[in-house]
Design a protein around this motif. Structure first.
Motif, PDB file in Angstrom:
ATOM      1  N   ASN A  99       7.279  -4.820   5.480  1.00 16.07           N
ATOM      2  CA  ASN A  99       5.954  -5.365   5.750  1.00 16.07           C
ATOM      3  C   ASN A  99       5.406  -6.052   4.498  1.00 16.07           C
ATOM      4  OD1 ASN A  99       5.777  -4.484   8.425  1.00 16.07           O
ATOM      5  ND2 ASN A  99       5.114  -2.437   7.786  1.00 16.07           N
ATOM      6  N   GLN A 150       2.486  -8.890   2.916  1.00 15.14           N
ATOM      7  CA  GLN A 150       1.236  -9.594   3.157  1.00 15.14           C
ATOM      8  C   GLN A 150       1.512 -11.095   3.262  1.00 15.14           C
ATOM      9  OE1 GLN A 150      -1.940  -9.291   3.682  1.00 15.14           O
ATOM     10  NE2 GLN A 150      -2.416  -7.136   3.337  1.00 15.14           N
ATOM     11  N   TYR A 153      -5.436 -13.511   1.743  1.00  7.97           N
ATOM     12  CA  TYR A 153      -4.508 -12.591   2.397  1.00  7.97           C
ATOM     13  C   TYR A 153      -4.751 -12.656   3.906  1.00  7.97           C
ATOM     14  CZ  TYR A 153      -3.581 -10.961  -2.294  1.00  7.97           C
ATOM     15  OH  TYR A 153      -3.215 -10.904  -3.612  1.00  7.97           O
ATOM     16  N   GLU A 211      -0.493  -8.791   7.511  1.00  7.34           N
ATOM     17  CA  GLU A 211       0.887  -8.409   7.260  1.00  7.34           C
ATOM     18  C   GLU A 211       1.849  -9.078   8.241  1.00  7.34           C
ATOM     19  OE1 GLU A 211       1.181  -4.180   7.270  1.00  7.34           O
ATOM     20  OE2 GLU A 211       0.664  -4.025   5.145  1.00  7.34           O
TER      21      GLU A 211
END
Length: 420
Positions: A55, A57, A333, A336
């Motif tokens: 995972n 970002q 961001y 994910e």
């Protein structure tokens, strides 16, 4: 004979040296070949880790110039007047409402005095006309009451006359009195109307004088120039003694307590943006320091020419560390996503290129793989091409490897957390 003998000896000595050098060269070359052979058969101990789905970002990296949240060029509203005094310099901080400059106001002051006197005269005329109107109104009221009284008396006497109780002479006397009362009423009414008209005229004159004075007072207020917003004086365009020009600003005020960055995002990244999303900003002036911002404006449309959309990131700047004009690096961001990743230490850079390669271990041999990388987070790097999941990449010992080298796995490491 002696000379020929010496020459022969020298030639023989040179030949001997050449033979010895050739023999030494062959010996060294043979030794190197033996070493290479030995090295090729050497088993290199390595540490490995599996390439795994991890995972990561989704990070959008942007750049842009920092700008003030608001910039105002302060223009004079009156042209052709001399600037008497300027109270600010470039770099000064001003608050909203602070006095910036004043213009020469001698002429406007004289006009104000004249208009004030004109208003006073008009108001005095209005007061006189109102007094005349009140007197005319009282006279009209009195004459009307007298007319009503005479009208009633005439009606009474006329009834008595018809009943042969009053004489014709009495009726004529009362009729004459009524006509006088009626004439007095008509005169009072005309005087009242004239007084009312005079009062209305005086009121209009007073209103015009008041409006003229108000306009001059507003105009007089424009001879003082105030700061419309709080901020720093970014530029000063005129000097004392210059004449004002409504098209030319006096100063520029830059609001620096809140800044913004205007930049563009691609059509691919646009759906992941949301208002209120936090942004990390860094600038060269403060290495290692991260400033926080917020996505405050998102364009509702995509530009068909560039396939991008504009956004604004607003940055609080209460301490004034950042300044407009700085070049900023931004990270957003976007959530994910799953990606194939390896330890960053497994990557090897090809000299003279921006390309990377790794060694993977298969059947106790090192195999060189060219790879394409994506984002890096912490100590892991995304691999977008060149590897498959569970490939064993070499993380330690790769400096001794070549394609096809024999290896022994001494330790297995881990990368990230396997995606579920």
């Amino acid at each position: 004979m002696a000379l020929k003998s010496k020459t022969g000896i020298i030639i023989a000595f040179i030949l001997i040296l050449l033979f010895i050098g050739f023999a030494a060269f062959n010996y060294v070359r043979q030794s190197e070949k033996e070493n290479i052979t030995v090295n090729k058969t050497e088993t290199v101990p390595v540490q490995v880790a599996e390439a795994r789905l991890t995972n990561l970002q989704r990070v959008l990296e942007l750049t842009g110039e920092i700008k003030p949240a608001a910039v105002v060029d302060v223009h004079p509203k009156i042209g052709g007047e001399i600037i008497e005094k300027i109270y600010v310099e470039t770099g000064d901080y001003v608050k909203k409402g602070d006095l910036i400059a004043v213009l020469d106001d001698d002429v406007i002051k004289a006009q104000l005095e004249e208009a004030t006197a004109g208003l006073a005269a008009a108001e005095a005329g209005l007061r006189q006309s109102e007094a005349n109107l009140r007197a005319s109104s009282a006279s009209l009221k009195s004459s009307k009451a007298n007319l009503e009284l005479n009208k009633k008396e005439l009606s009474r006497v006329n009834s008595l006359y018809e009943a042969n109780v009053a004489s014709e002479q009495e009726l004529d006397r009362i009729s004459a009195q009524y006509e006088v009362a009626e004439a007095q009423y008509n005169a009072a009414e005309a005087q009242y109307k004239a007084a009312l008209e005079a009062k209305n005229l005086a009121l209009a004159q007073a209103d015009r004088a008041k409006a003229a004075l108000n306009q001059l007072q507003i105009l007089y207020g424009e001879y003082k120039i105030y700061a419309p917003i709080s901020g720093f004086v970014a530029a000063r365009y005129v000097e004392q003694g210059n004449r004002t020009d409504t098209a030319k600003p006096v100063i520029r005020i830059s609001r620096e307590d809140e800044l913004k960055i205007v930049c563009s995002v691609t059509e691919k990244d646009f759906p992941h943006l949301k208002k209120g999303m936090e942004a990390e900003i860094t600038v060269d002036a403060f290495p290692g320091k991260v400033f926080k911002g917020v996505v405050s404006v998102i364009s509702p449309t995509i530009d068909p020419a560039t396939r991008t959309a504009g956004i604004e990131i607003h940055i609080p700047n209460k301490e004034y560390k950042l300044r407009s004009g700085m070049f900023a690096h931004i990270k957003l961001y976007l959530g994910e996503r799953k990606a194939l990743a390896v330890p960053t230490e497994s990557l090897n850079k090809m000299p003279g290129t921006g390309s990377y390669f790794v060694y993977i271990v298969k059947d106790n041999k090192a195999i060189l793989k060219n790879v394409k990388t994506g984002i890096s987070q912490g100590n892991i790097t995304e691999i977008t091409d060149g590897l498959t999941e569970k490939d064993l990449v070499v993380t330690r010992g790769q400096n001794r490897l070549y394609d096809g080298a024999r290896v022994s796995i001494e330790e297995r490491g881990a990368v990230g957390s396997e995606a579920s």
